[in-house]
Scaffold this motif. Structure first.
Motif, PDB file in Angstrom:
ATOM      1  N   ASN B 156       0.742  -5.117   0.141  1.00 61.08           N
ATOM      2  CA  ASN B 156       2.334  -5.526  -0.079  1.00 61.08           C
ATOM      3  C   ASN B 156       2.480  -5.810  -1.509  1.00 61.08           C
ATOM      4  N   ASP B 157       1.516  -6.327  -2.200  1.00 59.51           N
ATOM      5  CA  ASP B 157       1.764  -6.723  -3.625  1.00 59.51           C
ATOM      6  C   ASP B 157       2.130  -5.304  -4.448  1.00 59.51           C
ATOM      7  N   TYR B 158       1.398  -4.281  -4.084  1.00 62.41           N
ATOM      8  CA  TYR B 158       1.477  -3.038  -4.692  1.00 62.41           C
ATOM      9  C   TYR B 158       2.184  -2.053  -4.024  1.00 62.41           C
ATOM     10  N   THR B 159       2.994  -2.609  -3.255  1.00 64.40           N
ATOM     11  CA  THR B 159       4.365  -1.752  -2.740  1.00 64.40           C
ATOM     12  C   THR B 159       5.607  -2.097  -3.422  1.00 64.40           C
ATOM     13  N   ILE B 160       5.952  -1.028  -4.445  1.00 65.96           N
ATOM     14  CA  ILE B 160       7.079  -1.353  -5.215  1.00 65.96           C
ATOM     15  C   ILE B 160       8.491  -0.864  -4.619  1.00 65.96           C
TER      16      ILE B 160
END
Lengths: 72, 160
Positions: B156-160
């Motif tokens: 989720n953190d690396y979903t832009i």
């Protein structure tokens, strides 16, 4: 990762800086950096739309599929 | 008004109370062992062949169980406190918390092993062994869930 993000190439063609693009896309410079450096695991359609609008290009100009050489 | 911050504070206070209680039990070990060994002798009173006074060997065994278990319990409580500190610092789904939960479950297993072996000289330790083993299992499952949550959060953190 097989999906390659070619934001740098399109940004260079449009002569746009990272700060300017991040502002136009309404994302943080840090998130833009994650996209550019290929660390992103997924991209939302809304973000892709914002990128295409800011750079006046197609998704295919930004995203490229390069298959893994080890995979059959 | 009850809220998450107060709930977290309550949990930390409870852990500190347990740490204090564990230290108190370890300090009062000799008296506790005398009492435990005494109850065992009383239970055996009337059984042919068994002494009605506390056997010195029993005291040694009780000391071994108490202090080994106490050391494990203290280590477990410190890990639990560190976990709560991480949560208070809003570092919830992290690899370090998965490690802390893994250590806590191994402490429970170790406690179960110590208690299980102690059954050889004092049957009631079996109850402690079963309870500790059950807790170890529960914590292990929670650790597995946390590990999956860490993966989902990173995605989720690396979903832009």
């Amino acid at each position: 990762m097989p999906i390659v993000v070619n934001l740098d190439v399109v940004m260079a063609r449009r002569k746009m800086s990272s700060t300017e693009l991040a502002e136009k896309m309404d994302i943080t410079p840090a998130n833009l950096s994650i996209l550019k450096t290929g660390k992103a695991k997924a991209i939302r359609f809304s973000t892709l739309e914002a990128a295409c609008e800011a750079l006046d290009c197609q998704p295919g100009d930004i995203l490229e599929y390069r298959p893994d050489p080890e995979k059959p | 008004m009850w809220n998450k911050k107060r709930s977290l504070s309550l949990s930390r206070v409870c852990v500190l109370v347990f740490i204090g209680a564990t230290l108190a039990i370890l300090v009062a070990g000799p008296w506790l062992v005398d009492w435990l060994a005494g109850t065992r002798a009383e239970a055996q009173a009337g059984i042919p062949g068994y002494s009605t006074t506390a056997d010195p060997a029993d005291r040694g065994l009780f000391f071994a169980t108490l202090y080994t278990g106490g050391a494990v319990a203290l280590y477990l409580l410190v890990q639990l406190y560190r976990l709560l500190n991480n949560i208070a610092a809003e570092k919830v789904f992290t690899d370090s918390n998965v490690t802390l939960l893994r250590r806590i479950s191994w402490c429970c297993f170790l406690g179960a092993l110590v208690s299980g072996l102690s059954v050889l000289y004092y049957m009631p330790w079996g109850l402690v062994a079963v309870a500790a083993a059950f807790m170890a299992l529960v914590v292990r499952v929670i650790k597995n869930v946390m590990a999956e949550a860490v993966v989902i959060k990173q995605e989720n953190d690396y979903t832009i």
